[in-house]
Design a protein around this motif. Structure first.
Motif, PDB file in Angstrom:
ATOM      1  N   GLU A 116      37.708  39.700 114.355  1.00  0.00           N
ATOM      2  CA  GLU A 116      37.027  40.966 114.119  1.00  0.00           C
ATOM      3  C   GLU A 116      36.884  41.241 112.627  1.00  0.00           C
ATOM      4  O   GLU A 116      36.007  41.989 112.205  1.00  0.00           O
TER       5      GLU A 116
ATOM      6  N   SER B  88      31.679  39.076 112.519  1.00  0.00           N
ATOM      7  CA  SER B  88      32.912  39.724 112.084  1.00  0.00           C
ATOM      8  C   SER B  88      32.649  40.529 110.807  1.00  0.00           C
ATOM      9  O   SER B  88      31.706  40.229 110.060  1.00  0.00           O
TER      10      SER B  88
ATOM     11  N   ALA C 266      32.357  44.609 116.069  1.00  0.00           N
ATOM     12  CA  ALA C 266      32.472  43.155 115.947  1.00  0.00           C
ATOM     13  C   ALA C 266      32.414  42.493 117.321  1.00  0.00           C
ATOM     14  O   ALA C 266      31.741  41.473 117.506  1.00  0.00           O
ATOM     15  N   ARG C 267      33.093  43.073 118.278  1.00  0.00           N
ATOM     16  CA  ARG C 267      33.079  42.478 119.624  1.00  0.00           C
ATOM     17  C   ARG C 267      31.683  42.518 120.226  1.00  0.00           C
ATOM     18  O   ARG C 267      31.251  41.558 120.878  1.00  0.00           O
TER      19      ARG C 267
ATOM     20  N   ALA D  10      36.463  47.631 115.256  1.00  0.00           N
ATOM     21  CA  ALA D  10      36.548  46.337 115.930  1.00  0.00           C
ATOM     22  C   ALA D  10      35.590  46.244 117.106  1.00  0.00           C
ATOM     23  O   ALA D  10      35.139  45.147 117.467  1.00  0.00           O
TER      24      ALA D  10
END
Length: 228
Positions: free
Chosen positions: A129, A156, A206-207, A203
């Motif tokens: 991430e 990321s 990023a996922r 995060a």
């Protein structure tokens, strides 16, 4: 985060290995890490020299809750004027792996490793991430472009801090630190006027980015994809 090998002299500026200078670098980084620990910050990611087979190794580490943890040893070592890292350092033996830092999946690339998109891509594919890149580069440098590409191919966040200034016969370090979002968008840069910046990461972004172009593509699909 800090820049690469942030404490004391830049030993790799010399073309000849000097064991006393190497020992001094190890010692001053031990003192510097103790000082960072005394700041009582939640986590700090940096790099330090450690002994390895009669030379040094450049080791990425994290201080979290006052405890020091290994993250990665630098694999790619430049060998040119001002950066005689092959003379001073032994390369690491394994690709960078992920670590949980304050609940975030983090990978570390050390300086020149940022130029190898495949390293960032593999970290992203493993679920990174955040990719942290301590640097010691001169200016101008392609590192900002490389940072954007690392974010794009990994999905990321990519953040980097750079060494600055000159001491003795060392090269003149400079060029911005930066932070890129998972889609490659620039979030922040440092400068001589603003040497410290703070960014927030999510995060979840990023996922989600890992399900989007180009992150979802497999290696075979990349090789077979038509132009355009």
């Amino acid at each position: 985060m800090t820049n690469q090998l942030p404490f004391g002299a830049w030993v790799a500026g010399s073309p000849r290995y000097d064991e006393k200078a190497a020992a001094a670098s190890v010692e001053i980084h031990e003192q510097g890490l103790k000082a960072l620990s005394d700041l009582d910050l939640p986590a700090v990611i940096t790099s330090r020299p450690v002994w390895s087979e009669g030379r040094l190794a450049n080791e990425g580490v994290v201080l979290e809750g006052g405890r020091l943890r290994y993250l990665h040893r630098k694999l790619v070592l430049p060998d040119q004027e001002g950066w005689r890292e092959r003379t001073w350092f032994q390369p690491g033996q394994s690709a960078p792996l992920l670590a949980d830092v304050l609940g975030v999946r983090v990978g570390v690339l050390l300086c020149t490793e940022l130029m190898f998109n495949e390293m960032a891509r593999h970290l992203g594919g493993d679920g990174a991430e955040l990719i942290v890149v301590p640097r010691a580069t001169d200016a101008p440098s392609p590192c900002v472009t490389a940072g954007a590409m690392a974010a794009i191919v990994s999905g990321s966040y990519v953040v980097s801090s750079n060494r600055a200034g000159r001491a003795g016969n060392n090269p003149e370090f400079g060029g911005p630190g930066f932070a890129f979002a998972p889609d490659g968008g620039l979030l922040a840069k440092t400068s001589a006027e603003e040497s410290l910046v703070v960014v927030e990461i999510d995060a979840r972004l990023a996922r989600r980015q890992k399900c989007r172009y180009p992150c979802y593509l497999t290696e075979g699909e990349r090789l077979e994809a038509p132009v355009g």
